[in-house]
Design a protein around this motif. Sequence first.
Motif, PDB file in Angstrom:
ATOM      1  N   LEU A  17       0.873 -19.754  69.118  1.00 10.78           N
ATOM      2  CA  LEU A  17       1.383 -20.331  67.875  1.00 10.78           C
ATOM      3  C   LEU A  17       0.325 -20.331  66.776  1.00 10.78           C
ATOM      4  O   LEU A  17       0.642 -20.087  65.610  1.00 10.78           O
ATOM      5  N   GLN A  18      -0.928 -20.571  67.136  1.00 14.20           N
ATOM      6  CA  GLN A  18      -1.999 -20.492  66.149  1.00 14.20           C
ATOM      7  C   GLN A  18      -2.127 -19.074  65.617  1.00 14.20           C
ATOM      8  O   GLN A  18      -2.324 -18.872  64.422  1.00 14.20           O
ATOM      9  N   GLY A  19      -1.971 -18.093  66.498  1.00 12.58           N
ATOM     10  CA  GLY A  19      -2.013 -16.692  66.095  1.00 12.58           C
ATOM     11  C   GLY A  19      -0.874 -16.313  65.159  1.00 12.58           C
ATOM     12  O   GLY A  19      -0.998 -15.373  64.384  1.00 12.58           O
ATOM     13  N   MET A  20       0.217 -17.065  65.248  1.00 11.67           N
ATOM     14  CA  MET A  20       1.368 -16.823  64.370  1.00 11.67           C
ATOM     15  C   MET A  20       1.208 -17.540  63.029  1.00 11.67           C
ATOM     16  O   MET A  20       2.057 -17.429  62.164  1.00 11.67           O
ATOM     17  N   GLY A  21       0.111 -18.307  62.888  1.00 13.86           N
ATOM     18  CA  GLY A  21      -0.177 -18.963  61.624  1.00 13.86           C
ATOM     19  C   GLY A  21       0.279 -20.406  61.511  1.00 13.86           C
ATOM     20  O   GLY A  21       0.220 -20.993  60.427  1.00 13.86           O
ATOM     21  N   GLN A  68       5.042 -15.884  74.269  1.00 16.06           N
ATOM     22  CA  GLN A  68       5.690 -15.098  73.222  1.00 16.06           C
ATOM     23  C   GLN A  68       7.136 -15.561  73.002  1.00 16.06           C
ATOM     24  O   GLN A  68       7.602 -15.658  71.863  1.00 16.06           O
ATOM     25  N   GLU A  69       7.843 -15.839  74.091  1.00 18.52           N
ATOM     26  CA  GLU A  69       9.225 -16.320  73.975  1.00 18.52           C
ATOM     27  C   GLU A  69       9.271 -17.685  73.292  1.00 18.52           C
ATOM     28  O   GLU A  69      10.164 -17.949  72.479  1.00 18.52           O
ATOM     29  N   ILE A  70       8.295 -18.520  73.596  1.00 16.85           N
ATOM     30  CA  ILE A  70       8.235 -19.830  72.948  1.00 16.85           C
ATOM     31  C   ILE A  70       7.971 -19.656  71.462  1.00 16.85           C
ATOM     32  O   ILE A  70       8.584 -20.329  70.631  1.00 16.85           O
ATOM     33  N   GLY A  71       7.068 -18.745  71.109  1.00 17.16           N
ATOM     34  CA  GLY A  71       6.800 -18.463  69.704  1.00 17.16           C
ATOM     35  C   GLY A  71       8.061 -18.043  68.967  1.00 17.16           C
ATOM     36  O   GLY A  71       8.323 -18.487  67.844  1.00 17.16           O
ATOM     37  N   GLN A  72       8.881 -17.207  69.608  1.00 17.05           N
ATOM     38  CA  GLN A  72      10.141 -16.770  68.998  1.00 17.05           C
ATOM     39  C   GLN A  72      11.102 -17.945  68.827  1.00 17.05           C
ATOM     40  O   GLN A  72      11.766 -18.069  67.799  1.00 17.05           O
ATOM     41  N   THR A  77      13.884 -21.933  65.527  1.00 13.05           N
ATOM     42  CA  THR A  77      14.162 -23.348  65.309  1.00 13.05           C
ATOM     43  C   THR A  77      13.795 -23.756  63.888  1.00 13.05           C
ATOM     44  O   THR A  77      14.564 -24.453  63.208  1.00 13.05           O
ATOM     45  N   LEU A  78      12.638 -23.331  63.426  1.00  4.50           N
ATOM     46  CA  LEU A  78      12.187 -23.702  62.088  1.00  4.50           C
ATOM     47  C   LEU A  78      13.045 -23.059  61.001  1.00  4.50           C
ATOM     48  O   LEU A  78      13.289 -23.659  59.958  1.00  4.50           O
ATOM     49  N   GLN A  79      13.519 -21.835  61.250  1.00  2.00           N
ATOM     50  CA  GLN A  79      14.404 -21.176  60.283  1.00  2.00           C
ATOM     51  C   GLN A  79      15.741 -21.884  60.175  1.00  2.00           C
ATOM     52  O   GLN A  79      16.368 -21.862  59.123  1.00  2.00           O
ATOM     53  N   ASN A  80      16.189 -22.517  61.265  1.00  2.00           N
ATOM     54  CA  ASN A  80      17.490 -23.183  61.281  1.00  2.00           C
ATOM     55  C   ASN A  80      17.428 -24.620  60.787  1.00  2.00           C
ATOM     56  O   ASN A  80      18.475 -25.268  60.667  1.00  2.00           O
ATOM     57  N   GLN A  81      16.236 -25.134  60.523  1.00  2.00           N
ATOM     58  CA  GLN A  81      16.116 -26.534  60.061  1.00  2.00           C
ATOM     59  C   GLN A  81      16.412 -26.635  58.586  1.00  2.00           C
ATOM     60  O   GLN A  81      16.186 -25.821  57.812  1.00  2.00           O
TER      61      GLN A  81
END
Length: 81
Positions: A17-21, A68-72, A77-81
Amino acid sequence: MAKIGVQSGLSDVQQELQGMGYDVVQINNEEEGQGCDCCVVSGRDPDVAGMSPQGDMSIISADGLTAQEIGQRVQQTLQNQ
């Protein structure tokens, strides 16, 4: 930037998740998850860390998923909030 709480012991998820920013904080209980947009818990125990959704916060179970699946899932989840 979204703030993601990750239960201690899930260091691979935290690194992903840190790698994803994302702003990632380690949590051990519900109080530490306050202010997070989303929390990732191990999912081994249904009442893990005593976490229950607060406001708009979502809780994602890491049980059986790769980092990776958790990152997705966090992204979705954040896009749907």
